[in-house]
Design a protein around this motif. Structure first.
Motif, PDB file in Angstrom:
ATOM      1  N   ASP A 148       0.861  -1.186   0.000  1.00 50.29           N
ATOM      2  CA  ASP A 148       0.000   0.000   0.000  1.00 50.29           C
ATOM      3  C   ASP A 148       0.899   1.239   0.000  1.00 50.29           C
ATOM      4  O   ASP A 148       1.605   1.499   0.972  1.00 50.29           O
ATOM      5  CB  ASP A 148      -0.899  -0.012   1.233  1.00 50.29           C
ATOM      6  N   VAL A 149       0.865   1.991  -1.100  1.00 48.47           N
ATOM      7  CA  VAL A 149       1.725   3.170  -1.221  1.00 48.47           C
ATOM      8  C   VAL A 149       0.958   4.468  -0.968  1.00 48.47           C
ATOM      9  O   VAL A 149       1.502   5.557  -1.115  1.00 48.47           O
ATOM     10  CB  VAL A 149       2.405   3.217  -2.616  1.00 48.47           C
ATOM     11  N   THR A 159       1.900  10.187 -10.983  1.00 50.07           N
ATOM     12  CA  THR A 159       2.874  11.063 -11.631  1.00 50.07           C
ATOM     13  C   THR A 159       4.277  10.500 -11.400  1.00 50.07           C
ATOM     14  O   THR A 159       4.475   9.575 -10.601  1.00 50.07           O
ATOM     15  CB  THR A 159       2.835  12.496 -11.059  1.00 50.07           C
ATOM     16  N   THR A 160       5.241  11.080 -12.071  1.00 55.79           N
ATOM     17  CA  THR A 160       6.637  10.684 -11.888  1.00 55.79           C
ATOM     18  C   THR A 160       7.044  10.758 -10.421  1.00 55.79           C
ATOM     19  O   THR A 160       7.739   9.871  -9.907  1.00 55.79           O
ATOM     20  CB  THR A 160       7.545  11.592 -12.725  1.00 55.79           C
ATOM     21  N   TRP A 161       6.584  11.794  -9.761  1.00 54.96           N
ATOM     22  CA  TRP A 161       7.017  12.014  -8.377  1.00 54.96           C
ATOM     23  C   TRP A 161       6.332  11.045  -7.426  1.00 54.96           C
ATOM     24  O   TRP A 161       6.927  10.670  -6.398  1.00 54.96           O
ATOM     25  CB  TRP A 161       6.780  13.467  -7.995  1.00 54.96           C
ATOM     26  N   HIS A 162       5.124  10.595  -7.763  1.00 58.21           N
ATOM     27  CA  HIS A 162       4.521   9.502  -6.996  1.00 58.21           C
ATOM     28  C   HIS A 162       5.368   8.232  -7.136  1.00 58.21           C
ATOM     29  O   HIS A 162       5.589   7.502  -6.168  1.00 58.21           O
ATOM     30  CB  HIS A 162       3.098   9.217  -7.492  1.00 58.21           C
ATOM     31  N   LEU A 163       5.848   7.968  -8.348  1.00 61.11           N
ATOM     32  CA  LEU A 163       6.645   6.756  -8.578  1.00 61.11           C
ATOM     33  C   LEU A 163       7.979   6.819  -7.842  1.00 61.11           C
ATOM     34  O   LEU A 163       8.438   5.816  -7.283  1.00 61.11           O
ATOM     35  CB  LEU A 163       6.877   6.541 -10.074  1.00 61.11           C
ATOM     36  N   VAL A 164       8.624   7.978  -7.848  1.00 58.35           N
ATOM     37  CA  VAL A 164       9.882   8.143  -7.114  1.00 58.35           C
ATOM     38  C   VAL A 164       9.650   7.888  -5.627  1.00 58.35           C
ATOM     39  O   VAL A 164      10.447   7.205  -4.956  1.00 58.35           O
ATOM     40  CB  VAL A 164      10.471   9.548  -7.353  1.00 58.35           C
ATOM     41  N   SER A 165       8.536   8.399  -5.114  1.00 60.29           N
ATOM     42  CA  SER A 165       8.182   8.167  -3.712  1.00 60.29           C
ATOM     43  C   SER A 165       7.929   6.689  -3.442  1.00 60.29           C
ATOM     44  O   SER A 165       8.346   6.154  -2.401  1.00 60.29           O
ATOM     45  CB  SER A 165       6.936   8.989  -3.362  1.00 60.29           C
ATOM     46  N   ASP A 166       7.277   6.001  -4.401  1.00 64.12           N
ATOM     47  CA  ASP A 166       7.022   4.564  -4.249  1.00 64.12           C
ATOM     48  C   ASP A 166       8.317   3.764  -4.195  1.00 64.12           C
ATOM     49  O   ASP A 166       8.443   2.816  -3.406  1.00 64.12           O
ATOM     50  CB  ASP A 166       6.168   4.053  -5.411  1.00 64.12           C
ATOM     51  N   ILE A 167       9.277   4.133  -5.043  1.00 59.59           N
ATOM     52  CA  ILE A 167      10.564   3.434  -5.059  1.00 59.59           C
ATOM     53  C   ILE A 167      11.241   3.563  -3.691  1.00 59.59           C
ATOM     54  O   ILE A 167      11.776   2.591  -3.139  1.00 59.59           O
ATOM     55  CB  ILE A 167      11.471   3.978  -6.172  1.00 59.59           C
ATOM     56  N   GLU A 168      11.198   4.755  -3.139  1.00 58.77           N
ATOM     57  CA  GLU A 168      11.783   4.968  -1.813  1.00 58.77           C
ATOM     58  C   GLU A 168      11.049   4.164  -0.738  1.00 58.77           C
ATOM     59  O   GLU A 168      11.682   3.605   0.168  1.00 58.77           O
ATOM     60  CB  GLU A 168      11.761   6.455  -1.454  1.00 58.77           C
TER      61      GLU A 168
END
Length: 329
Positions: free
Chosen positions: A27-28, A94-103
């Motif tokens: 769950d992100v 968005t791209t920034w959601h994905l970057v946050s998910d990776i972290e």
């Protein structure tokens, strides 16, 4: 690389198939849950794999670029993709959601630092992640570089690639009325998000077919459509990101910020005849990134599955495994 690579099947260069030792839905937030898997060695060198698209998904074949006795391989389906839910959703995506998910994945798995491996849009996202979190990025392994610029979008959706593939371009272009053909990304956006499932699926198939047909140098345009459900997710997400210029603050944002990865080593594997992401982007990146080593593969296009591309990626990962201690892994 073996000079006969072009005559061999890509699977001959890959490690044997393997099964994950861990699979979960993470769950992100924002109403999204992403599929995450781990395979290889539980205490191995960590590497995260970023798939393409946007809108693609990870596949079992992606596990095979890494020695399972050495690497701890983390793969996941980005928001809206593959097994992640809600499927094909562009809300809070968005791209920034994905970057946050990776972290969040890194933190959840208790990993301090990892290598980042990505192709096409996955290369874009790898670079953006590395620029944003250089202290967590040990190395970057990129394939078929896409820098999310208007020039690249104009090449593929504005008539550049059509000069080589006029027959396939006609299929992509002619279902759009003439008075909307000045901007195919916008024209397709109207139809991919019209709310009518049949219309969305029809235009999603056309969008996905144009890209799939040009992916491999061996296919001669016979890329195929794929399942309707996959095509709809792929086309909606990709168009959503391109319609919004990748959610970056400026055109050329990646190269403008490449100094932030100046101390991170990387390998760029690029097909000489890549029709989707022409080599000029990979070359330009290598010119501004001193530690990024460009490996141009002759007689190769864009696809991960091409023999020459696969051979170089496996070689790159085997090479990084030998210097893992130097990378702090």
């Amino acid at each position: 690389m073996d000079k006969s690579a072009g005559q061999k099947n890509a699977t001959q260069y890959l490690y044997p198939p393997s099964d994950p030792f861990d699979q979960r839905m993470l769950d992100v937030g924002d109403g999204h849950k992403v599929y995450v898997e781990q395979c290889g060695r539980r205490d191995g060198i960590p590497v995260v794999v970023l798939h393409g698209g946007p809108g693609g998904g990870c596949s079992p074949a992606m596990r095979r670029y890494f020695d399972p006795e050495v690497y701890r391989v983390i793969l996941f389906d980005q928001r809206g993709c593959g097994r992640s839910r809600p499927h094909a959703s562009v809300e809070n995506n968005t791209t920034w959601h994905l970057v946050s998910d990776i972290e969040l994945i890194r933190e959840t798995l208790g990993i301090d630092k990892w290598m980042v491996f990505g192709g096409s849009w996955g290369a874009t996202l790898s670079l953006i992640y590395g620029i944003t979190h250089p202290d967590r990025t040990a190395a970057l392994i990129l394939r078929g570089v896409f820098l999310m610029t208007q020039a690249e979008l104009a090449w593929f959706y504005g008539g550049g690639a059509s000069q080589f593939w006029p027959d396939l371009w006609e299929r992509f272009a002619d279902i759009i009325p003439k008075d909307e053909q000045d901007n195919f990304i916008t024209a397709y956006h109207r139809r991919l998000f019209c709310g009518d499932m049949m219309i969305e699926t029809r235009f999603a198939r056309a969008w996905a077919s144009w890209e799939n047909a040009l992916a491999s140098i061996e296919s001669n345009g016979a890329g195929g459509e794929g399942p309707a459900e996959y095509a709809r997710a792929f086309a909606r997400l990709e168009n959503h990101y391109f319609h919004n210029a990748g959610f970056l603050d400026s055109d050329g944002w990646i190269l403008d910020n490449v100094n932030r990865i100046a101390n991170i080593p990387g390998i760029i594997v690029q097909g000489r005849f890549d029709m989707i992401c022409p080599p000029t982007s990979a070359y330009g990146l290598s010119q501004k990134w001193d530690r990024g080593r460009l490996r141009l593969v002759g007689k190769a296009g864009h696809a991960l599955s091409e023999a020459g591309i696969s051979a170089e990626l496996v070689r790159a990962m085997d090479g990084f495994a030998e210097i893992a201690d130097e990378l702090g892994l």
